[in-house]
Design an enzyme around this catalytic site. Structure first.
Site, short mmCIF file in Angstrom:
data_model
loop_
_atom_site.label_atom_id
_atom_site.label_comp_id
_atom_site.label_asym_id
_atom_site.label_seq_id
_atom_site.Cartn_x
_atom_site.Cartn_y
_atom_site.Cartn_z
N ARG A 155 0.91 -1.21 0.02
CA ARG A 155 -0.17 0.00 -0.16
C ARG A 155 0.91 1.24 0.09
O ARG A 155 1.70 1.52 1.02
CB ARG A 155 -0.96 -0.11 1.30
CG ARG A 155 -1.88 1.07 1.57
CD ARG A 155 -2.96 0.97 2.54
NE ARG A 155 -3.56 2.00 3.07
CZ ARG A 155 -4.60 2.08 2.69
NH1 ARG A 155 -5.47 1.35 2.11
NH2 ARG A 155 -5.49 3.18 3.07
N HIS A 171 -6.85 0.86 -7.04
CA HIS A 171 -7.20 0.13 -5.87
C HIS A 171 -8.01 -1.02 -6.11
O HIS A 171 -9.09 -1.10 -5.88
CB HIS A 171 -8.03 1.05 -4.77
CG HIS A 171 -8.06 0.54 -3.53
ND1 HIS A 171 -7.32 -0.54 -3.09
CD2 HIS A 171 -8.52 1.20 -2.34
CE1 HIS A 171 -7.50 -0.76 -1.79
NE2 HIS A 171 -8.14 0.22 -1.13
N GLN A 204 -9.96 -3.40 -3.77
CA GLN A 204 -11.05 -2.72 -3.28
C GLN A 204 -12.16 -3.11 -4.38
O GLN A 204 -13.40 -3.20 -4.23
CB GLN A 204 -11.08 -1.28 -3.22
CG GLN A 204 -12.45 -0.42 -2.90
CD GLN A 204 -12.93 -0.94 -1.52
OE1 GLN A 204 -12.33 -0.79 -0.55
NE2 GLN A 204 -14.10 -1.54 -1.36
N ASP A 248 -16.61 8.35 -2.56
CA ASP A 248 -15.37 8.29 -1.76
C ASP A 248 -15.11 9.49 -1.11
O ASP A 248 -15.69 10.40 -1.54
CB ASP A 248 -14.26 7.50 -2.60
CG ASP A 248 -13.01 7.44 -2.15
OD1 ASP A 248 -13.03 7.14 -0.90
OD2 ASP A 248 -11.87 7.27 -2.62
N CYS A 257 -16.27 3.12 0.13
CA CYS A 257 -14.84 2.24 0.24
C CYS A 257 -14.46 2.55 1.68
O CYS A 257 -13.71 1.54 2.10
CB CYS A 257 -13.85 2.29 -0.57
SG CYS A 257 -13.36 4.15 -0.79
N ARG A 275 -13.84 -7.33 1.49
CA ARG A 275 -12.54 -7.26 1.11
C ARG A 275 -11.82 -8.34 1.35
O ARG A 275 -10.78 -8.96 0.60
CB ARG A 275 -11.75 -5.97 1.79
CG ARG A 275 -12.21 -4.70 1.39
CD ARG A 275 -11.52 -4.26 0.07
NE ARG A 275 -10.29 -4.56 0.22
CZ ARG A 275 -9.16 -3.32 0.57
NH1 ARG A 275 -9.73 -2.06 0.95
NH2 ARG A 275 -7.87 -3.47 0.57
#
Length: 312
Positions: A107, A134, A137, A228, A269, A297
């Site tokens: 990440r 991502h 996700q 988001d 998310c 996830r």
């Protein structure tokens, strides 16, 4: 299920690294893993390095608990203020880690760090979030949409807010499975033209559509409304005031419902700021499936890691 040989040993830095069939297969595999408690021996003896340049709740917890549940050993490296490539080169990072582990999950702030890790490591490298995409996700989002809508064909998703990393992966993933998507963003904050081109190429094969709108009422007639954070972590180019008209509140959800086949579901998310990008009435209301997304996830990532590490 995806055939074991299709993904073994590959890097997944972008949704575009997966074919449409592979994405659909991973969603199906995730459904099966979720329905049946996973065999703790599936990834027995596997070691996975989890590298975190950014703070994380869902990514860290879902990878740690998911991998442990499959019998693997996740080793977490919280890098704090020291980014990969600063203390020592990205090449040295990769060529050391590959001697000790079977996969690297990272990440990061800069997507190019992932590219360099993948270039120099002989083990699979997985993007757990970068400034560009991502993908993990997006796989979880597809799983959640399939659970709540029953499928993808003929369904429409509106992404509302900034054309960021989450938006990029979501557009690519949706187009790959025949889910039509509209990015509803302030003018000048739309998704990358390269991402749009890649998504539209996939949509041409699946019968989906990929559109961009710059007015909030572009959400009209959509089955899913997704938002988001307005300003992504590490982004100093966005201004919150640009996004005020794009707040997801009951009024905007009603616009989305106009012309839709049923009341739309709401997705985020996380982490979310109530009263900013979404109102409390929406995220805490009956349309919200955000905690299903968070749970998924783990299941989506488990399916991906099993496929990459050759024990599917």
């Amino acid at each position: 299920m995806i055939r074991q040989s299709t993904l073994v040993g590959r890097d997944v830095l972008s949704v575009a690294d997966l074919s449409a069939d592979e994405i659909a297969g991973l969603v199906t595999a995730a459904i099966k893993l979720k329905a049946t408690p996973s065999d703790r021996r599936t990834l027995s003896g596997i070691g996975v390095a989890l590298l975190f340049e950014k703070p994380s709740l869902r990514t860290r917890a879902s990878f740690e608990f998911g991998l442990a549940g499959l019998g693997a050993h996740p080793a977490v490296f919280e890098l704090g203020p020291s980014r990969i490539g600063e203390r020592e080169s990205v090449k040295d990072y990769a060529m050391n880690l590959e001697r000790w582990c079977d996969a690297i999950v990272a990440r990061v702030f800069d997507h190019d760090v992932l590219v360099q890790l993948a270039k120099h490591a002989t083990v699979p490298v997985v993007n757990a979030l970068s400034d560009l995409e991502h993908p993990c996700q997006a796989l979880a989002d597809l799983l959640t949409i399939r659970e709540h809508l029953g499928g993808f064909t003929g369904k429409r998703l509106a992404y509302v807010g900034d054309g960021n990393n989450v938006c990029h992966s979501l557009i690519l993933a949706a187009a790959s499975v025949g889910l039509s998507v509209t990015a509803v963003t302030p003018d000048g904050r739309g998704p990358s033209p390269d991402i749009l081109d890649a998504a539209r190429s996939r949509a041409n094969q699946t019968g989906a559509s990929v559109r961009v709108g710059h007015e909030p009422d572009a959400v009209r007639g959509h089955d899913v409304v997704y938002t988001d954070a307005w300003v992504s972590m590490g982004d100093d180019t966005a201004r919150a005031e640009w996004f005020e008209p794009f707040r997801v509140d009951p009024t905007l959800m009603a616009v989305a419902a106009d012309g839709a086949k049923h009341d739309p579901v709401f997705m985020h998310c996380l982490p979310a700021t109530r009263g900013r990008e979404v109102s409390s009435e929406v995220i805490d209301g009956p349309a919200s499936v955000v905690y299903d997304q968070a749970e998924n996830r783990l299941h989506a990532q488990n399916a991906l890691m099993v496929a990459l590490l050759g024990r599917g």
